[in-house]
Design a protein around this motif. Structure first.
Motif, mmCIF file in Angstrom:
data_model
loop_
_atom_site.group_PDB
_atom_site.id
_atom_site.type_symbol
_atom_site.label_atom_id
_atom_site.label_comp_id
_atom_site.label_asym_id
_atom_site.label_seq_id
_atom_site.Cartn_x
_atom_site.Cartn_y
_atom_site.Cartn_z
ATOM 1 N N ASP A 142 0.853 -1.190 0.000
ATOM 2 C CA ASP A 142 0.000 0.000 0.000
ATOM 3 C C ASP A 142 0.892 1.244 0.000
ATOM 4 O O ASP A 142 1.395 1.675 1.049
ATOM 5 N N TRP A 143 1.067 1.820 -1.184
ATOM 6 C CA TRP A 143 1.980 2.959 -1.314
ATOM 7 C C TRP A 143 1.365 4.268 -0.828
ATOM 8 O O TRP A 143 2.054 5.301 -0.772
ATOM 9 N N SER A 144 0.074 4.220 -0.480
ATOM 10 C CA SER A 144 -0.532 5.434 0.091
ATOM 11 C C SER A 144 -0.091 5.666 1.528
ATOM 12 O O SER A 144 -0.306 6.744 2.094
ATOM 13 N N VAL A 145 0.530 4.652 2.115
ATOM 14 C CA VAL A 145 1.030 4.753 3.482
ATOM 15 C C VAL A 145 2.469 5.262 3.449
ATOM 16 O O VAL A 145 3.347 4.576 2.925
ATOM 17 N N PRO A 146 2.744 6.454 3.975
ATOM 18 C CA PRO A 146 4.104 7.011 3.892
ATOM 19 C C PRO A 146 5.182 6.104 4.474
ATOM 20 O O PRO A 146 6.301 6.051 3.962
ATOM 21 N N GLU A 147 4.822 5.365 5.510
ATOM 22 C CA GLU A 147 5.824 4.495 6.132
ATOM 23 C C GLU A 147 6.292 3.382 5.196
ATOM 24 O O GLU A 147 7.340 2.767 5.413
ATOM 25 N N ASN A 148 5.505 3.083 4.165
ATOM 26 C CA ASN A 148 5.888 2.027 3.220
ATOM 27 C C ASN A 148 6.826 2.511 2.123
ATOM 28 O O ASN A 148 7.345 1.699 1.356
ATOM 29 N N HIS A 149 7.029 3.811 2.022
ATOM 30 C CA HIS A 149 7.830 4.334 0.921
ATOM 31 C C HIS A 149 9.266 3.814 0.938
ATOM 32 O O HIS A 149 9.902 3.686 -0.104
ATOM 33 N N ASN A 150 9.760 3.514 2.135
ATOM 34 C CA ASN A 150 11.123 2.962 2.224
ATOM 35 C C ASN A 150 11.226 1.541 1.689
ATOM 36 O O ASN A 150 12.330 1.009 1.544
ATOM 37 N N GLU A 151 10.063 0.934 1.397
ATOM 38 C CA GLU A 151 10.083 -0.423 0.849
ATOM 39 C C GLU A 151 10.367 -0.437 -0.646
ATOM 40 O O GLU A 151 10.607 -1.504 -1.227
ATOM 41 N N PHE A 152 10.307 0.732 -1.282
ATOM 42 C CA PHE A 152 10.651 0.804 -2.702
ATOM 43 C C PHE A 152 12.177 0.804 -2.839
ATOM 44 O O PHE A 152 12.907 1.192 -1.936
ATOM 45 N N CYS A 153 12.655 0.335 -3.971
ATOM 46 C CA CYS A 153 14.096 0.237 -4.229
ATOM 47 C C CYS A 153 14.778 -0.625 -3.169
ATOM 48 O O CYS A 153 15.842 -0.297 -2.640
ATOM 49 N N LYS A 154 14.128 -1.738 -2.860
ATOM 50 C CA LYS A 154 14.673 -2.694 -1.888
ATOM 51 C C LYS A 154 14.524 -4.101 -2.457
ATOM 52 O O LYS A 154 13.467 -4.458 -2.973
ATOM 53 N N SER A 155 15.569 -4.888 -2.360
ATOM 54 C CA SER A 155 15.510 -6.283 -2.812
ATOM 55 C C SER A 155 15.293 -7.192 -1.614
ATOM 56 O O SER A 155 15.997 -7.079 -0.602
ATOM 57 N N VAL A 156 14.334 -8.071 -1.722
ATOM 58 C CA VAL A 156 14.056 -9.005 -0.633
ATOM 59 C C VAL A 156 14.658 -10.383 -0.909
ATOM 60 O O VAL A 156 14.481 -11.305 -0.127
ATOM 61 N N THR A 157 15.350 -10.513 -2.049
ATOM 62 C CA THR A 157 16.069 -11.748 -2.356
ATOM 63 C C THR A 157 17.467 -11.373 -2.822
ATOM 64 O O THR A 157 17.713 -10.248 -3.273
ATOM 65 N N ARG A 158 18.362 -12.311 -2.741
ATOM 66 C CA ARG A 158 19.712 -12.097 -3.245
ATOM 67 C C ARG A 158 19.673 -11.923 -4.764
ATOM 68 O O ARG A 158 18.965 -12.647 -5.465
ATOM 69 N N GLN A 159 20.392 -10.943 -5.270
ATOM 70 C CA GLN A 159 20.511 -10.710 -6.698
ATOM 71 C C GLN A 159 21.868 -11.247 -7.167
ATOM 72 O O GLN A 159 22.912 -10.846 -6.644
ATOM 73 N N ILE A 160 21.859 -12.146 -8.143
ATOM 74 C CA ILE A 160 23.076 -12.844 -8.551
ATOM 75 C C ILE A 160 23.430 -12.469 -9.981
ATOM 76 O O ILE A 160 22.621 -12.630 -10.892
ATOM 77 N N GLU A 161 24.625 -11.948 -10.169
ATOM 78 C CA GLU A 161 25.090 -11.534 -11.484
ATOM 79 C C GLU A 161 25.690 -12.721 -12.240
ATOM 80 O O GLU A 161 26.353 -13.576 -11.640
ATOM 81 N N LEU A 162 25.472 -12.743 -13.537
ATOM 82 C CA LEU A 162 25.998 -13.823 -14.371
ATOM 83 C C LEU A 162 27.342 -13.465 -15.004
ATOM 84 O O LEU A 162 28.158 -14.353 -15.263
ATOM 85 N N TYR A 163 27.556 -12.187 -15.244
ATOM 86 C CA TYR A 163 28.745 -11.745 -15.978
ATOM 87 C C TYR A 163 30.031 -12.240 -15.297
ATOM 88 O O TYR A 163 30.194 -12.153 -14.082
ATOM 89 N N ASP A 164 30.920 -12.790 -16.108
ATOM 90 C CA ASP A 164 32.243 -13.241 -15.681
ATOM 91 C C ASP A 164 32.201 -14.479 -14.780
ATOM 92 O O ASP A 164 33.213 -14.862 -14.208
ATOM 93 N N LYS A 165 31.018 -15.104 -14.683
ATOM 94 C CA LYS A 165 30.903 -16.360 -13.939
ATOM 95 C C LYS A 165 31.088 -17.532 -14.910
ATOM 96 O O LYS A 165 31.056 -17.368 -16.133
ATOM 97 N N THR A 166 31.240 -18.721 -14.350
ATOM 98 C CA THR A 166 31.450 -19.923 -15.161
ATOM 99 C C THR A 166 30.196 -20.783 -15.159
ATOM 100 O O THR A 166 29.655 -21.098 -14.102
ATOM 101 N N ILE A 167 29.759 -21.125 -16.351
ATOM 102 C CA ILE A 167 28.593 -21.994 -16.483
ATOM 103 C C ILE A 167 29.005 -23.290 -17.167
ATOM 104 O O ILE A 167 29.754 -23.282 -18.150
ATOM 105 N N GLY A 168 28.516 -24.401 -16.630
ATOM 106 C CA GLY A 168 28.803 -25.708 -17.202
ATOM 107 C C GLY A 168 27.591 -26.247 -17.923
ATOM 108 O O GLY A 168 26.504 -26.328 -17.348
ATOM 109 N N VAL A 169 27.763 -26.596 -19.174
ATOM 110 C CA VAL A 169 26.677 -27.131 -20.000
ATOM 111 C C VAL A 169 26.924 -28.629 -20.180
ATOM 112 O O VAL A 169 27.932 -29.026 -20.773
#
Length: 335
Positions: A142-169
């Motif tokens: 509910d973005w009409s609640v000012p107290e919730n505004h800090n919840e924007f621009c927040k990740s609730v899960t780990r973000q994992i980058e692929l670049y320069d990593k090794t993938i095995g096929v």
């Protein structure tokens, strides 16, 4: 020559049975074809229904290949049968020598290399970024609640980058190769293990290694190999132990490649950080399947192949393969 087509059911929203039937009618244009019968069952037929459909046909399209139909008892009831086409890349084990002795050519249809590779990469991106989770979060706060505004621009899960990593096929056939090219485009270092080493300049960007080396070095592993006695449970407690801690596993090939209890245990301990799976050993899953409650697991229902484009392409390729057979230079033969 009589041809029977067992048209697959419609399990998506953007195509109709009539469209598929019209596409199959192109078989009538091939030389030497006297009759084309297109069966449109509501669901894939059982063995007795298959006998009824196939009857005295010389060729059948749409059979799911496995030991339940590629055996003497089944084939002896269809003495005219000389050509069988499955509309998939994969098949279950069967007696290839017996079918050759009976003079039957069996073909697969490699229609979905790009389609399935794209889906595998979508699973990889999802387990790394959880886009759906964040979409739901933004739409339900509910973005009409000012107290919730800090919840924007927040990740609730780990973000994992692929670049320069090794993938095995694992499995460098058409799908695995398409997937490898996508990974290269994301700036990943690509390792691959295949039963036979691939040669040619197109494979130069891939470091082809042993399975042990791939397991030890890969940050991500994607399975693209068929299910055979040699590959059944190739991902088990032992191979998982040889992987990096925190590896991410993707499977769009066959569920039986994985010992599901071993994977569930590894997900529970964090040895395997996450898994993206479009296939399971039992489909639909049985009650109590350990992966259904495993943490950090995304599971979909064997839909990697299910685009409108792939359905049309499968029919066109199957017909083209059959034309090659009629002209005396068969392609995509698996027996």
């Amino acid at each position: 020559m009589k041809i029977v087509v067992i048209q697959e059911e419609i399990i998506q929203t953007d195509i109709t049975p009539k469209e598929l039937t019209e596409r199959w009618k192109r078989l009538e244009q091939l030389p030497g074809i006297d009759e084309v019968v297109i069966e449109v069952p509501a669901h894939y037929p059982n063995i007795e229904q298959l006998h009824t459909y196939i009857g005295d046909a010389d060729a059948v399209f749409g059979l799911w290949i496995g030991s339940d139909n590629m055996n003497e008892a089944f084939l002896s009831q269809h003495p005219n049968l000389k050509y069988v086409a499955t509309l998939g890349h994969g098949w279950e084990k069967f007696d290839t020598e017996m079918t050759r002795k009976r003079g039957i050519s069996i073909s697969n249809t490699i229609y979905g290399s790009q389609t399935i590779a794209e889906y595998a990469f979508a699973l990889l991106m999802d387990v790394c970024h959880h886009i759906g989770t964040h979409d739901t979060r933004i739409k339900t706060i509910d973005w009409s609640v000012p107290e919730n505004h800090n919840e924007f621009c927040k990740s609730v899960t780990r973000q994992i980058e692929l670049y320069d990593k090794t993938i095995g096929v694992i499995g460098l056939g058409a799908i695995g190769f398409a997937f490898a090219k996508m990974a290269q485009g994301f700036g990943m270092h690509v390792l691959a293990y295949s039963r036979h080493k691939k040669t040619g300049a197109e494979y130069d960007f891939i470091e082809q290694v042993s399975l042990d080396e791939l397991l030890a070095r890969s940050d991500f592993i994607s399975l693209h190999t068929p299910h055979t006695p040699a590959t059944e449970h190739m991902i088990d407690q032992d191979t998982i132990a040889r992987m990096k801690d925190g590896v991410i596993l993707i499977n769009t090939a066959r569920g039986a490649l994985i010992d599901e209890q071993a994977l569930a245990d590894a997900l529970a301990t964090g040895k395997v950080l996450a898994a993206g799976l479009d296939v399971l050993t039992d489909e639909p899953p049985v009650c109590g399947s350990p992966l259904l409650t495993a943490p950090n697991t995304v599971i979909t229902g064997h839909i990697a192949w299910l685009t409108r484009e792939s359905r049309i392409r499968a029919i066109d390729m199957a017909i083209d393969n059959f034309r090659c057979y009629l002209e005396g230079h068969p392609v995509s033969i698996i027996n």
